[in-house]
Design a protein around this motif. Structure first.
Motif, PDB file in Angstrom:
ATOM      1  N   ARG A  96      64.682  -3.883 -31.137  1.00 42.98           N
ATOM      2  CA  ARG A  96      63.692  -5.462 -31.105  1.00 42.98           C
ATOM      3  C   ARG A  96      63.533  -6.590 -31.885  1.00 42.98           C
ATOM      4  N   PHE A  97      64.612  -5.900 -33.258  1.00 36.97           N
ATOM      5  CA  PHE A  97      64.869  -6.995 -34.543  1.00 36.97           C
ATOM      6  C   PHE A  97      66.327  -8.035 -33.655  1.00 36.97           C
ATOM      7  N   ALA A  98      66.525  -7.045 -32.499  1.00 34.68           N
ATOM      8  CA  ALA A  98      67.207  -8.084 -32.404  1.00 34.68           C
ATOM      9  C   ALA A  98      67.107  -9.340 -31.131  1.00 34.68           C
ATOM     10  N   THR A  99      66.086  -9.600 -31.127  1.00 31.69           N
ATOM     11  CA  THR A  99      65.384 -10.259 -30.202  1.00 31.69           C
ATOM     12  C   THR A  99      63.916 -10.768 -30.888  1.00 31.69           C
ATOM     13  N   GLU A 100      64.811 -11.756 -31.670  1.00 32.54           N
ATOM     14  CA  GLU A 100      63.966 -12.347 -32.765  1.00 32.54           C
ATOM     15  C   GLU A 100      62.898 -13.398 -32.516  1.00 32.54           C
ATOM     16  N   SER A 101      63.221 -14.249 -31.148  1.00 34.02           N
ATOM     17  CA  SER A 101      62.284 -15.013 -30.351  1.00 34.02           C
ATOM     18  C   SER A 101      60.808 -14.159 -30.190  1.00 34.02           C
ATOM     19  N   HIS A 102      60.853 -13.381 -30.593  1.00 35.26           N
ATOM     20  CA  HIS A 102      59.516 -12.769 -30.073  1.00 35.26           C
ATOM     21  C   HIS A 102      58.595 -12.380 -31.187  1.00 35.26           C
ATOM     22  N   GLY A 103      59.165 -12.879 -32.305  1.00 40.32           N
ATOM     23  CA  GLY A 103      57.958 -13.409 -33.317  1.00 40.32           C
ATOM     24  C   GLY A 103      57.783 -11.942 -34.416  1.00 40.32           C
ATOM     25  N   ALA A 104      56.579 -11.872 -35.456  1.00 40.07           N
ATOM     26  CA  ALA A 104      56.514 -10.966 -36.033  1.00 40.07           C
ATOM     27  C   ALA A 104      56.741  -9.591 -35.662  1.00 40.07           C
ATOM     28  N   VAL A 105      57.414  -8.705 -35.937  1.00 41.23           N
ATOM     29  CA  VAL A 105      57.468  -7.168 -35.905  1.00 41.23           C
ATOM     30  C   VAL A 105      56.790  -6.613 -36.473  1.00 41.23           C
ATOM     31  N   LEU A 106      55.590  -5.345 -35.515  1.00 43.26           N
ATOM     32  CA  LEU A 106      54.594  -4.664 -35.906  1.00 43.26           C
ATOM     33  C   LEU A 106      55.574  -3.694 -36.401  1.00 43.26           C
ATOM     34  N   ALA A 157      67.602  -0.753 -41.603  1.00 39.00           N
ATOM     35  CA  ALA A 157      69.164  -0.848 -40.594  1.00 39.00           C
ATOM     36  C   ALA A 157      69.122  -1.452 -40.247  1.00 39.00           C
ATOM     37  N   CYS A 158      68.381  -1.535 -39.552  1.00 34.70           N
ATOM     38  CA  CYS A 158      67.824  -2.756 -37.630  1.00 34.70           C
ATOM     39  C   CYS A 158      67.850  -4.159 -38.442  1.00 34.70           C
ATOM     40  N   VAL A 159      67.379  -4.206 -39.509  1.00 37.98           N
ATOM     41  CA  VAL A 159      67.289  -6.699 -39.738  1.00 37.98           C
ATOM     42  C   VAL A 159      69.819  -6.422 -40.238  1.00 37.98           C
ATOM     43  N   THR A 160      70.013  -4.678 -41.164  1.00 38.60           N
ATOM     44  CA  THR A 160      71.204  -5.179 -41.641  1.00 38.60           C
ATOM     45  C   THR A 160      72.157  -5.534 -39.860  1.00 38.60           C
ATOM     46  N   ALA A 161      71.956  -4.882 -39.026  1.00 35.00           N
ATOM     47  CA  ALA A 161      72.651  -4.572 -37.364  1.00 35.00           C
ATOM     48  C   ALA A 161      72.134  -5.811 -36.894  1.00 35.00           C
ATOM     49  N   THR A 162      71.444  -6.382 -37.413  1.00 34.94           N
ATOM     50  CA  THR A 162      70.747  -7.634 -35.997  1.00 34.94           C
ATOM     51  C   THR A 162      71.236  -9.258 -37.232  1.00 34.94           C
ATOM     52  N   GLY A 163      70.716  -9.154 -38.166  1.00 32.58           N
ATOM     53  CA  GLY A 163      70.338 -10.242 -39.010  1.00 32.58           C
ATOM     54  C   GLY A 163      68.667 -11.235 -38.556  1.00 32.58           C
ATOM     55  N   ASN A 164      68.300 -10.226 -38.230  1.00 33.16           N
ATOM     56  CA  ASN A 164      67.368 -10.492 -37.752  1.00 33.16           C
ATOM     57  C   ASN A 164      65.879 -10.552 -39.798  1.00 33.16           C
ATOM     58  N   GLY A 165      65.652 -12.128 -39.492  1.00 34.71           N
ATOM     59  CA  GLY A 165      64.616 -12.511 -40.815  1.00 34.71           C
ATOM     60  C   GLY A 165      62.991 -12.801 -40.121  1.00 34.71           C
ATOM     61  N   PRO A 184      59.386 -11.802 -39.387  1.00 38.70           N
ATOM     62  CA  PRO A 184      57.968 -11.360 -40.526  1.00 38.70           C
ATOM     63  C   PRO A 184      57.837 -10.040 -39.997  1.00 38.70           C
ATOM     64  N   ILE A 185      57.784  -9.287 -41.245  1.00 37.58           N
ATOM     65  CA  ILE A 185      57.109  -7.537 -40.745  1.00 37.58           C
ATOM     66  C   ILE A 185      56.121  -7.706 -41.595  1.00 37.58           C
ATOM     67  N   VAL A 206      49.369  -7.690 -33.960  1.00 34.78           N
ATOM     68  CA  VAL A 206      49.486  -8.142 -35.030  1.00 34.78           C
ATOM     69  C   VAL A 206      48.153  -9.235 -35.722  1.00 34.78           C
ATOM     70  N   ALA A 207      48.140 -10.028 -34.280  1.00 31.56           N
ATOM     71  CA  ALA A 207      47.041 -10.662 -35.074  1.00 31.56           C
ATOM     72  C   ALA A 207      45.737 -10.929 -35.534  1.00 31.56           C
ATOM     73  N   ALA A 208      45.403  -9.032 -34.542  1.00 33.05           N
ATOM     74  CA  ALA A 208      44.461  -7.777 -35.023  1.00 33.05           C
ATOM     75  C   ALA A 208      44.640  -7.751 -36.582  1.00 33.05           C
ATOM     76  N   LEU A 209      45.951  -7.706 -37.156  1.00 29.45           N
ATOM     77  CA  LEU A 209      46.071  -7.103 -38.059  1.00 29.45           C
ATOM     78  C   LEU A 209      45.960  -8.162 -39.120  1.00 29.45           C
ATOM     79  N   GLY A 210      45.379  -9.966 -38.747  1.00 33.38           N
ATOM     80  CA  GLY A 210      45.986 -11.019 -39.506  1.00 33.38           C
ATOM     81  C   GLY A 210      47.206 -11.082 -40.190  1.00 33.38           C
ATOM     82  N   GLY A 211      48.117 -10.517 -38.909  1.00 31.26           N
ATOM     83  CA  GLY A 211      49.160 -10.882 -39.406  1.00 31.26           C
ATOM     84  C   GLY A 211      50.153 -12.662 -39.031  1.00 31.26           C
TER      85      GLY A 211
END
Length: 374
Positions: free
Chosen positions: A212-222, A269-277, A279-280, A365-370
């Motif tokens: 999931r973190f390697a697919t940054e194009s999917h946007g905010a990560v729930l 660890a996932c952020v470190t492995a992928t460099g994905n920035g 939003p969480i 994510v939208a329901a949570l107000g992300g």
């Protein structure tokens, strides 16, 4: 919420048709290295073409042991330089090809009581040491953190023939009982595995997160609550420990579980492995339950999430006995790296057995107000 399924394909890892790690991936952490080669063993693995069994066979062969795998071969090929006895354990005469030999150790991975009993009947008297890979699914209480091997287990499965997956924990209990009835205590190790992760895992659970973190194009990560417990054992570490137990004839009942973590550790660890920035967006147990998000595994699930308090202890067991008996574990980041490499090989955008689809995640994510996502 319905009762959480902690069956074979949810807790121990699936009997995957997966490749085994490359040579370097079976190396233990530096502190686990030994300086002298052990005496060669005659090791029989009942299985050996699936994920954990194949990893055990491969590592044992590398350590100089004479390894035989008895398996149908449906899950793949045995490792190189390992003898393969093709047999269907549900059929009469399944053990004829190995029953006339003496074995320094036999390792059985089955969760089917009938297969455990037939193997013990054919081979227990020919084996100096017996290892049954069981599961932490045998325990009756998954809500109490810190429990150890003394905790109560569920009643064994009493049916006939093939046990259904819904009875996995009870079936494993029956396998344990059959093993204790047939093998002296000082010759028997019951290894209750926790959640297995790492290279080759096709359950799609742990691997969902690095993918999931390697697919940054999917946007905010729930993500689930960041303080939620996570406890995994890397397949290579578990396999190595099982081989060491065969070499030392370790006996007893041991929870083969890794170091305790929280989900924040997995995320970092996932952020470190992928460099994905990306939003969480952190959710809560009640919020996820109210929206009927499936925990743990399965389609449209949030893998590794376990609602508390009912499952606060499922991935928070004591590993004191395991570490005392020689289990050493690599850093969580290494397991994430290996899982990501496997996920990339399988394809990051493939249909998954576990995890949220991009559409479902965006709606939550939208329901949570992300933050809004593409």
């Amino acid at each position: 919420m319905n009762s959480l399924d902690t069956s074979a394909k949810t807790l121990d890892g699936t009997p995957a048709t997966a490749s085994r790690p490359a040579d370097g991936d079976l190396e233990p952490a530096p502190e686990a290295q030994t300086t002298s080669a052990p005496p060669a063993l005659r090791l029989l693995v009942l299985g050996g073409t699936s994920w954990l069994g194949g990893t055990v066979a491969d590592l044992a062969r590398r350590r100089g042991h004479e390894v035989t795998c008895l398996a149908r071969g449906f899950s793949g090929a045995v490792p190189g330089q390992v003898r393969h006895v093709v047999a269907d354990r549900w059929q009469d005469g399944a053990y004829d090809g190995v029953a006339d030999s003496d074995w320094d150790a036999v390792l059985d991975l089955t969760w089917q009581p009938e297969l455990a009993r037939s193997a013990l009947s054919a081979l227990a008297t020919r084996a100096a040491h017996w290892i049954l890979v069981s599961s932490c699914s045998v325990y009756a209480d998954h809500g109490t953190p810190g429990h150890d091997e003394s905790a109560a287990v569920v009643d064994g499965w009493t049916g006939r023939g093939e046990a259904p997956i819904e009875e996995y924990g009870a079936a494993k209990v029956s396998c344990e009982t059959a093993s204790r009835d047939a093998v002296q205590a000082d010759r028997l190790l019951i290894a209750r595995a926790g959640l297995i992760a790492g290279y080759g895992d096709t359950s799609d659970r742990f691997g969902y997160w690095p993918a999931r973190f390697a697919t940054e194009s999917h946007g905010a990560v729930l993500v689930p609550p960041l303080d939620g417990p996570v406890q995994v054992v890397d397949v290579a570490d578990l396999a190595r420990w099982l081989v060491l137990c065969a070499e030392s004839r370790t006996a007893g009942t041991v929870d083969a579980v890794g170091e305790p973590h929280v989900f924040r550790d997995v995320l970092e660890a996932c952020v470190t492995a992928t460099g994905n920035g990306s939003p969480i967006v952190e959710s809560s147990d009640p919020w996820l339950q109210e929206r009927e998000v499936s925990p743990w595994m399965g389609p449209e699930s949030l893998p590794l999430w376990l609602p508390r308090p009912d499952y606060a202890g499922l991935m928070a067991r004591s590993n004191t006995a395991a570490t005392a008996s020689g289990l050493t574990t690599r850093p969580l980041g290494d397991t994430v790296d290996d899982s990501l490499r496997w996920e990339v090989e399988l394809g990051l955008h493939r249909a998954r057995k576990a995890g949220l689809s991009p559409e479902r995640e965006r709606s939550l994510v939208a329901a949570l107000g992300g933050p809004a996502t593409e």
